[in-house]
Design a protein around this motif. Structure first.
Motif, PDB file in Angstrom:
ATOM      1  N   ARG A  75       0.836  -1.202   0.000  1.00 24.22           N
ATOM      2  CA  ARG A  75       0.000   0.000   0.000  1.00 24.22           C
ATOM      3  C   ARG A  75       0.873   1.255   0.000  1.00 24.22           C
ATOM      4  O   ARG A  75       0.606   2.207  -0.724  1.00 24.22           O
ATOM      5  CB  ARG A  75      -0.910   0.003   1.226  1.00 24.22           C
ATOM      6  N   HIS A  76       1.919   1.230   0.811  1.00 20.84           N
ATOM      7  CA  HIS A  76       2.839   2.369   0.879  1.00 20.84           C
ATOM      8  C   HIS A  76       3.528   2.588  -0.471  1.00 20.84           C
ATOM      9  O   HIS A  76       3.662   3.719  -0.935  1.00 20.84           O
ATOM     10  CB  HIS A  76       3.880   2.122   1.975  1.00 20.84           C
ATOM     11  N   ALA A  77       3.946   1.518  -1.124  1.00 13.72           N
ATOM     12  CA  ALA A  77       4.629   1.624  -2.419  1.00 13.72           C
ATOM     13  C   ALA A  77       3.678   2.145  -3.494  1.00 13.72           C
ATOM     14  O   ALA A  77       4.078   2.953  -4.334  1.00 13.72           O
ATOM     15  CB  ALA A  77       5.192   0.267  -2.823  1.00 13.72           C
ATOM     16  N   ARG A  78       2.431   1.721  -3.475  1.00 13.82           N
ATOM     17  CA  ARG A  78       1.467   2.182  -4.488  1.00 13.82           C
ATOM     18  C   ARG A  78       1.143   3.662  -4.319  1.00 13.82           C
ATOM     19  O   ARG A  78       0.969   4.375  -5.290  1.00 13.82           O
ATOM     20  CB  ARG A  78       0.184   1.363  -4.433  1.00 13.82           C
ATOM     21  N   ARG A  79       1.043   4.119  -3.089  1.00 13.99           N
ATOM     22  CA  ARG A  79       0.753   5.532  -2.855  1.00 13.99           C
ATOM     23  C   ARG A  79       1.884   6.412  -3.373  1.00 13.99           C
ATOM     24  O   ARG A  79       1.652   7.455  -3.969  1.00 13.99           O
ATOM     25  CB  ARG A  79       0.535   5.796  -1.367  1.00 13.99           C
ATOM     26  N   HIS A  80       3.112   6.001  -3.124  1.00 14.34           N
ATOM     27  CA  HIS A  80       4.256   6.818  -3.532  1.00 14.34           C
ATOM     28  C   HIS A  80       4.531   6.708  -5.027  1.00 14.34           C
ATOM     29  O   HIS A  80       5.000   7.666  -5.633  1.00 14.34           O
ATOM     30  CB  HIS A  80       5.502   6.443  -2.735  1.00 14.34           C
ATOM     31  N   SER A  81       4.242   5.581  -5.637  1.00 15.46           N
ATOM     32  CA  SER A  81       4.501   5.451  -7.077  1.00 15.46           C
ATOM     33  C   SER A  81       3.436   6.148  -7.901  1.00 15.46           C
ATOM     34  O   SER A  81       3.705   6.595  -9.010  1.00 15.46           O
ATOM     35  CB  SER A  81       4.587   3.976  -7.467  1.00 15.46           C
ATOM     36  N   SER A  82       2.221   6.315  -7.376  1.00 15.10           N
ATOM     37  CA  SER A  82       1.159   6.972  -8.145  1.00 15.10           C
ATOM     38  C   SER A  82       1.311   8.491  -8.154  1.00 15.10           C
ATOM     39  O   SER A  82       0.797   9.154  -9.027  1.00 15.10           O
ATOM     40  CB  SER A  82      -0.213   6.587  -7.597  1.00 15.10           C
ATOM     41  N   THR A  83       2.015   9.049  -7.168  1.00 14.43           N
ATOM     42  CA  THR A  83       2.179  10.502  -7.111  1.00 14.43           C
ATOM     43  C   THR A  83       3.367  10.982  -7.913  1.00 14.43           C
ATOM     44  O   THR A  83       3.463  12.149  -8.216  1.00 14.43           O
ATOM     45  CB  THR A  83       2.344  10.975  -5.642  1.00 14.43           C
ATOM     46  N   HIS A  84       4.275  10.081  -8.270  1.00 15.94           N
ATOM     47  CA  HIS A  84       5.491  10.490  -9.011  1.00 15.94           C
ATOM     48  C   HIS A  84       5.393  10.116 -10.451  1.00 15.94           C
ATOM     49  O   HIS A  84       4.924   9.195 -10.903  1.00 15.94           O
ATOM     50  CB  HIS A  84       6.738   9.852  -8.399  1.00 15.94           C
TER      51      HIS A  84
END
Length: 54
Positions: free
Chosen positions: A45-54
Protein backbone atom coordinates in the motif's frame (compact mmCIF):
# COMPACT_ATOMS: atom_id res chain seq x y z
CA UNK A 1 -5.75 -25.70 -14.36
CA UNK A 2 -2.45 -27.31 -13.40
CA UNK A 3 -1.80 -24.44 -11.00
CA UNK A 4 -5.14 -25.09 -9.29
CA UNK A 5 -4.39 -28.79 -8.89
CA UNK A 6 -0.94 -28.04 -7.44
CA UNK A 7 -2.42 -25.46 -5.06
CA UNK A 8 -5.05 -27.91 -3.83
CA UNK A 9 -2.44 -30.63 -3.29
CA UNK A 10 -0.24 -28.23 -1.32
CA UNK A 11 -3.26 -27.03 0.67
CA UNK A 12 -4.16 -30.61 1.54
CA UNK A 13 -0.62 -31.40 2.64
CA UNK A 14 -0.47 -28.32 4.85
CA UNK A 15 -3.84 -29.03 6.44
CA UNK A 16 -2.81 -32.62 7.06
CA UNK A 17 0.35 -31.44 8.77
CA UNK A 18 -1.50 -28.90 10.90
CA UNK A 19 -3.98 -31.54 12.02
CA UNK A 20 -1.13 -33.49 13.64
CA UNK A 21 0.74 -30.49 15.07
CA UNK A 22 0.16 -29.26 18.62
CA UNK A 23 -2.36 -26.44 18.98
CA UNK A 24 0.23 -24.01 20.38
CA UNK A 25 2.54 -24.56 17.41
CA UNK A 26 -0.36 -24.06 15.00
CA UNK A 27 -1.38 -20.82 16.74
CA UNK A 28 2.18 -19.45 16.71
CA UNK A 29 2.64 -20.36 13.05
CA UNK A 30 -0.69 -18.74 12.16
CA UNK A 31 0.28 -15.56 14.02
CA UNK A 32 3.65 -15.39 12.25
CA UNK A 33 2.04 -15.87 8.83
CA UNK A 34 -0.67 -13.28 9.59
CA UNK A 35 1.97 -10.78 10.71
CA UNK A 36 4.05 -11.41 7.60
CA UNK A 37 1.02 -10.93 5.34
CA UNK A 38 0.05 -7.76 7.21
CA UNK A 39 3.53 -6.26 6.81
CA UNK A 40 3.53 -7.20 3.13
CA UNK A 41 0.13 -5.53 2.63
CA UNK A 42 1.28 -2.34 4.36
CA UNK A 43 4.47 -2.20 2.29
CA UNK A 44 2.51 -2.71 -0.93
CA UNK A 45 0.00 0.00 0.00
CA UNK A 46 2.84 2.37 0.88
CA UNK A 47 4.63 1.62 -2.42
CA UNK A 48 1.47 2.18 -4.49
CA UNK A 49 0.75 5.53 -2.86
CA UNK A 50 4.26 6.82 -3.53
CA UNK A 51 4.50 5.45 -7.08
CA UNK A 52 1.16 6.97 -8.14
CA UNK A 53 2.18 10.50 -7.11
CA UNK A 54 5.49 10.49 -9.01
Amino acid sequence: MLFLVAALLLFGAVLGTVAHAPLTFTAVAAAVIAGWLGIFALRERHARRHSSTH
